[in-house]
Write a protein that holds these residues in place. Structure first.
Motif, PDB file in Angstrom:
ATOM      1  N   SER A  30      33.669  74.168  58.047  1.00 19.29           N
ATOM      2  CA  SER A  30      33.626  73.279  56.886  1.00 19.29           C
ATOM      3  C   SER A  30      33.090  74.023  55.669  1.00 19.29           C
ATOM      4  O   SER A  30      33.643  73.934  54.566  1.00 19.29           O
ATOM      5  CB  SER A  30      32.748  72.070  57.199  1.00 19.29           C
ATOM      6  OG  SER A  30      32.582  71.277  56.054  1.00 19.29           O
ATOM      7  N   HIS A  34      35.045  75.093  52.201  1.00 18.26           N
ATOM      8  CA  HIS A  34      34.552  74.476  50.963  1.00 18.26           C
ATOM      9  C   HIS A  34      34.276  75.521  49.898  1.00 18.26           C
ATOM     10  O   HIS A  34      34.535  75.297  48.716  1.00 18.26           O
ATOM     11  CB  HIS A  34      33.287  73.666  51.216  1.00 18.26           C
ATOM     12  CG  HIS A  34      32.701  73.083  49.972  1.00 18.26           C
ATOM     13  ND1 HIS A  34      33.359  72.115  49.241  1.00 18.26           N
ATOM     14  CD2 HIS A  34      31.555  73.341  49.321  1.00 18.26           C
ATOM     15  CE1 HIS A  34      32.615  71.811  48.185  1.00 18.26           C
ATOM     16  NE2 HIS A  34      31.521  72.541  48.213  1.00 18.26           N
ATOM     17  N   ARG A  35      33.756  76.663  50.281  1.00 17.04           N
ATOM     18  CA  ARG A  35      33.445  77.725  49.314  1.00 17.04           C
ATOM     19  C   ARG A  35      34.537  78.783  49.368  1.00 17.04           C
ATOM     20  O   ARG A  35      34.609  79.561  50.312  1.00 17.04           O
ATOM     21  CB  ARG A  35      32.092  78.341  49.609  1.00 17.04           C
ATOM     22  CG  ARG A  35      30.969  77.409  49.293  1.00 17.04           C
ATOM     23  CD  ARG A  35      29.675  78.180  49.163  1.00 17.04           C
ATOM     24  NE  ARG A  35      28.687  77.349  48.519  1.00 17.04           N
ATOM     25  CZ  ARG A  35      28.440  77.351  47.217  1.00 17.04           C
ATOM     26  NH1 ARG A  35      29.103  78.160  46.432  1.00 17.04           N
ATOM     27  NH2 ARG A  35      27.529  76.564  46.702  1.00 17.04           N
ATOM     28  N   PRO A  40      32.491  76.772  44.946  1.00 16.07           N
ATOM     29  CA  PRO A  40      32.750  75.468  45.573  1.00 16.07           C
ATOM     30  C   PRO A  40      34.113  74.926  45.139  1.00 16.07           C
ATOM     31  O   PRO A  40      34.471  74.980  43.962  1.00 16.07           O
ATOM     32  CB  PRO A  40      31.626  74.584  45.042  1.00 16.07           C
ATOM     33  CG  PRO A  40      30.587  75.517  44.537  1.00 16.07           C
ATOM     34  CD  PRO A  40      31.293  76.770  44.131  1.00 16.07           C
ATOM     35  N   ASP A  42      35.189  72.005  44.820  1.00 12.30           N
ATOM     36  CA  ASP A  42      35.193  70.870  43.894  1.00 12.30           C
ATOM     37  C   ASP A  42      35.255  71.341  42.446  1.00 12.30           C
ATOM     38  O   ASP A  42      35.757  70.620  41.580  1.00 12.30           O
ATOM     39  CB  ASP A  42      33.978  69.966  44.119  1.00 12.30           C
ATOM     40  CG  ASP A  42      32.673  70.679  43.878  1.00 12.30           C
ATOM     41  OD1 ASP A  42      31.964  70.325  42.921  1.00 12.30           O
ATOM     42  OD2 ASP A  42      32.358  71.594  44.665  1.00 12.30           O
ATOM     43  N   ARG A 145      42.333  78.860  50.003  1.00 10.92           N
ATOM     44  CA  ARG A 145      41.656  77.824  50.802  1.00 10.92           C
ATOM     45  C   ARG A 145      42.572  77.300  51.905  1.00 10.92           C
ATOM     46  O   ARG A 145      42.128  77.051  53.018  1.00 10.92           O
ATOM     47  CB  ARG A 145      41.216  76.678  49.906  1.00 10.92           C
ATOM     48  CG  ARG A 145      40.489  75.601  50.684  1.00 10.92           C
ATOM     49  CD  ARG A 145      40.041  74.495  49.779  1.00 10.92           C
ATOM     50  NE  ARG A 145      39.132  73.593  50.478  1.00 10.92           N
ATOM     51  CZ  ARG A 145      39.258  72.286  50.486  1.00 10.92           C
ATOM     52  NH1 ARG A 145      40.249  71.712  49.833  1.00 10.92           N
ATOM     53  NH2 ARG A 145      38.400  71.536  51.119  1.00 10.92           N
TER      54      ARG A 145
END
Length: 174
Positions: A30, A34-35, A40, A42, A145
């Protein structure tokens, strides 16, 4: 019966039957997805959605992390590759030649993470060479990603299958 013996009977301390191993495996993958190159994800989503200052923040963060990764690779890359190869080959030897279950569990986490690390370094070099526009940078990070997630899913699947095999092979009557 002492406390230690009772704990070891109640809580199975082998790797693949231990709940904490599976929680750690999920958390590691996870975090890895995510990174993206230390950024990050987001931030990437926010830059795509809102642009402006979010885009500039993303470009700055990617530039900082890419420069940091390339500096570490330039200064101590040979040593890190040698140390990583030594550790992974030692783990592989312990895991599959000497049949150490803990080493098997670590290999099933560390080997795919090593691939992701090399993939991240290649992406960082490509970003540094191309200096893409913010939209292209977001696409490249999204693609990176995606492949990290594919490697993570494959790693979790292989680990689960191998872990079930290990658990069944030590069960009575198998």
């Amino acid at each position: 019966m002492d406390l230690t013996q009772t704990l070891f009977e109640v809580i199975d301390m082998r790797s693949f039957s231990n709940l904490w191993f599976w929680i750690m495996l999920a958390l590691i993958w996870s975090g890895a997805s995510h990174r993206v190159i230390g950024v990050p994800f987001d931030m990437v989503v926010r830059a795509r959605r809102f642009g402006g200052q979010s885009e500039r923040d993303l470009v700055d963060m990617v530039r900082i992390n890419v420069n940091r990764m390339l500096h570490v690779a330039h200064v101590s890359g040979s040593w890190l590759i040698g140390l990583g190869a030594f550790v992974l080959s030692s783990l592989l030897l312990l895991a599959f030649w000497y049949d150490v279950e803990f080493a098997q569990a670590v290999v099933l986490i560390a080997l795919p993470l090593a691939i992701v690390t090399l993939m991240s370094l290649a992406t960082a070099r490509r970003i540094a060479a191309e200096q893409p526009a913010p939209e292209a940078l977001c696409r490249r990070l999204g693609r990176h990603r995606f492949w990290v997630q594919v490697i993570g899913m494959a790693s979790i699947f292989v680990t689960a299958m191998y872990g079930m095999y290990q658990n069944l092979s030590v069960a009575p009557g198998f």
